[in-house]
Write an enzyme that holds these catalytic residues in place. Structure first.
Site, short mmCIF file in Angstrom:
data_model
loop_
_atom_site.label_atom_id
_atom_site.label_comp_id
_atom_site.label_asym_id
_atom_site.label_seq_id
_atom_site.Cartn_x
_atom_site.Cartn_y
_atom_site.Cartn_z
N GLY A 1 -7.30 19.30 -7.25
CA GLY A 1 -6.15 19.48 -6.36
C GLY A 1 -6.10 20.83 -5.67
CG HIS B 1 -1.88 1.05 1.34
ND1 HIS B 1 -1.67 2.23 2.03
CD2 HIS B 1 -3.12 1.15 0.82
CE1 HIS B 1 -2.74 3.00 1.92
NE2 HIS B 1 -3.64 2.37 1.19
CG ASP C 1 -4.69 11.02 -5.42
OD1 ASP C 1 -4.89 9.92 -5.96
OD2 ASP C 1 -4.10 11.14 -4.33
CG MET C 2 -9.34 9.55 -10.18
SD MET C 2 -10.52 9.84 -11.55
CE MET C 2 -11.40 8.25 -11.58
CB ALA C 3 -10.47 5.72 -5.33
CE LYS D 1 -18.75 6.13 -20.13
NZ LYS D 1 -18.90 7.47 -20.66
#
Lengths: 362, 362
Positions: free
Chosen positions: A310, A118, A176-178, A228
């Site tokens: 951001g 991680h 910054d995306m999950a 998607k």
């Protein structure tokens, strides 16, 4: 007393706790820095609340704190690295440094990493690239938390994707995306606080929609935008895992549940020297124009400003650097106790002076 | 008679119509091939229904059919190309060829393109890369169709993103997604057929949710996953437009509405030689394992199979290559009329023989 702690004090606390657990200073410093970076940016789910599990992985010998990441294959702009199962943040930092060096020499670099863990918030790496004038795409796979489209149970991770560009001033552009509707860490954070979660974030282990954060942790978060997000998550898994020799899908071990072998997480770093396309000043001028146009747009109800990716996190980080970081009392208690066991004192609360800057309380 | 036309006949028709409009054969063939590729894959919105507007752009001198894309800057793995305002599919094809060549030599290539036009389906390029054993990420910006998060009116395009990998057999992994909930082309297609659209796909020009496809075309489609899709679309715009010297945001001209100057669309091609990481056979074996694990997962209600990205489209293309492509009668009428004006006959309907293969009707 605000209850806030200074970022540098919090980082020093984490680094000292890691050191007391046998983590070499060069590793401990980076991992602590990565955790505090997340708390500064308001991404609490990837912040110091991970300290306990990280320590547990070290104690269980699932993280090899002495391993130095090793370049396995080197073709200049493309590099494959064996992380040796050290902390993801440390392995990632070494991989980023290789990627930045190669992008400087070749204009572009792709560094694939296997045998890692991680790696915290992808923004930690992407932001460093932008500070040096580079564009970056950073991704990692993760253990199974989401069903694919058509599936019923977790098969893919909420594999994060960061896309970042240097700007002329202020916050870098930093998405910054999950690949989930929300990061699993946000549900973890809600469960820790005893909060409920909105419907649509996740299903429980029987596949039913749930607002119970703990039930959601036993179930699965859902991919963003259906097929998607499902496809995007798989694409990240293929680049980070299938291509690098790391685990993928069920071959990535869960940090919390699996104690038989290291996680074997994989990462993929793409770094691009924008100067190979335009002079840096021209690129940032054009990007500043784009941002100015965005901000001049008419706003939807409830928005006092249109922000780019951001920008909110950068403002939070600036404020928290000045005013200190406020952590939930239960987390402070948990971390303090861990510190006490290892002879590391919890930092003195920060006091905010008239200047708005933080000073240690007398 | 099935009403279907053979793919090759449809392509030849389009190429002949383009040629009659003064498009050189080398350009006409590629643009026609790209359009038919979309119809084969079931992405009708990017198929031959675009022929009329493409011709109108040529007639209006918004597309320079004689221009040859020119390498403006060449640093080996990174290349910037001036498309000269030729068709996007042709410019994109030339850029892809450069990217494939450079990825072969350097392991990775990034080719940025400015002064281009609507390039059709990104899958057209990505699939070619996978056929040669390369991974590819293909993106393009597009004229304004979506509000950003916090905005009220269109500012960003539904900027497409394709991520593709070669597989051992069958369909390549090929995610080809717009950064909207649905592609604007799907709404265009619904409007052409007189169909309504589901709630949540788009807002009308007053910012209200709508099920009226025509009203949605006057309004805006919404980004996938809110801030995630909004940020992703901007990231693509920055790589395709800000970085390359192309238009971005409002600086990209609408193909349908703006007749003052060429569109100045930008593209970004990333091609990676997987052999720099693993032998190709090992990569495709690992990917085959990943796919097999996916397909063995328990299925959600209503799914008889779990498909990976691009698999459905590949099956459609295989079937349509065998059985012909069925187009809506109104579209056939429109295209036939355009052909008649230029002395190009609409192809004879395809007949499906016992073998399942298509033969021309006697």
């Amino acid at each position: 007393m605000s209850g806030a702690v200074r970022a540098e004090d919090l980082g020093a606390f984490c680094a000292a706790v890691f050191a007391a657990a046998g983590v070499p200073a060069r590793v401990a410093t980076i991992v602590a820095d990565s955790l505090v970076c997340a708390d500064l940016r308001g991404v609490d789910s990837h912040g110091v609340l991970r300290l306990p599990i990280y320590l547990k992985r070290v104690a269980g010998k699932m993280i090899d704190v002495a391993a130095e990441p090793r370049v396995e294959r080197d073709d200049g702009p493309t590099v494959r690295i064996d992380g040796g199962n050290n902390f993801g943040a440390y392995v990632g930092q070494k991989a980023l440094e290789v990627a930045l060096d190669r992008a400087g020499r070749h204009g572009v670099a792709c560094v694939g990493v296997r045998a890692s863990n991680h790696f915290g918030t992808a923004a930690y790496f992407a932001e460093q690239a932008t500070a040096m004038g580079y564009a970056a795409i950073v991704m990692s796979n993760a253990s199974q938390t989401m069903p694919p489209t058509g599936g019923l149970r977790p098969f893919i991770g909420t594999n994060p994707l960061a896309i970042a560009f240097p700007t002329r001033e202020g916050a870098p552009f930093l998405l910054d995306m999950a690949t989930s509707h929300v990061a699993r860490g946000k549900i973890l954070s809600a469960a820790k606080k005893g909060d409920t979660i909105p419907l649509g974030w996740a299903i429980d282990k029987a596949g039913r929609p749930t607002t119970d954060a703990s039930a959601a942790l036993d179930g699965a978060v859902l991919p963003v935008g259906g097929a998607k997000g499902s496809g995007l998550s798989m694409g990240i898994d293929i680049l980070s895992g299938v291509l690098t020799g790391a685990g993928y899908g069920p071959h990535i071990r869960n940090m919390y549940d699996d104690w038989h072998a290291p996680q074997n997480v994989g990462h993929f770093f793409f770094v691009l020297d924008v100067r190979r396309f335009l002079p840096l000043a021209m690129f940032t001028e054009r990007l500043a124009d784009y941002i100015a146009l965005l901000k001049a747009e008419p706003r939807a109800d409830g928005f006092s400003e249109i922000l780019y990716a951001g920008e909110h996190e950068h403002r939070l980080a600036t404020a928290r650097r000045a005013e200190g970081i406020v952590l939930p009392p239960a987390l402070i208690e948990e971390l303090s106790a861990i510190g006490r066991e290892r002879g590391v004192a919890w930092p003195a609360p920060a006091a905010v002076g008239r200047s708005g800057k933080v000073a240690a309380e007398p």
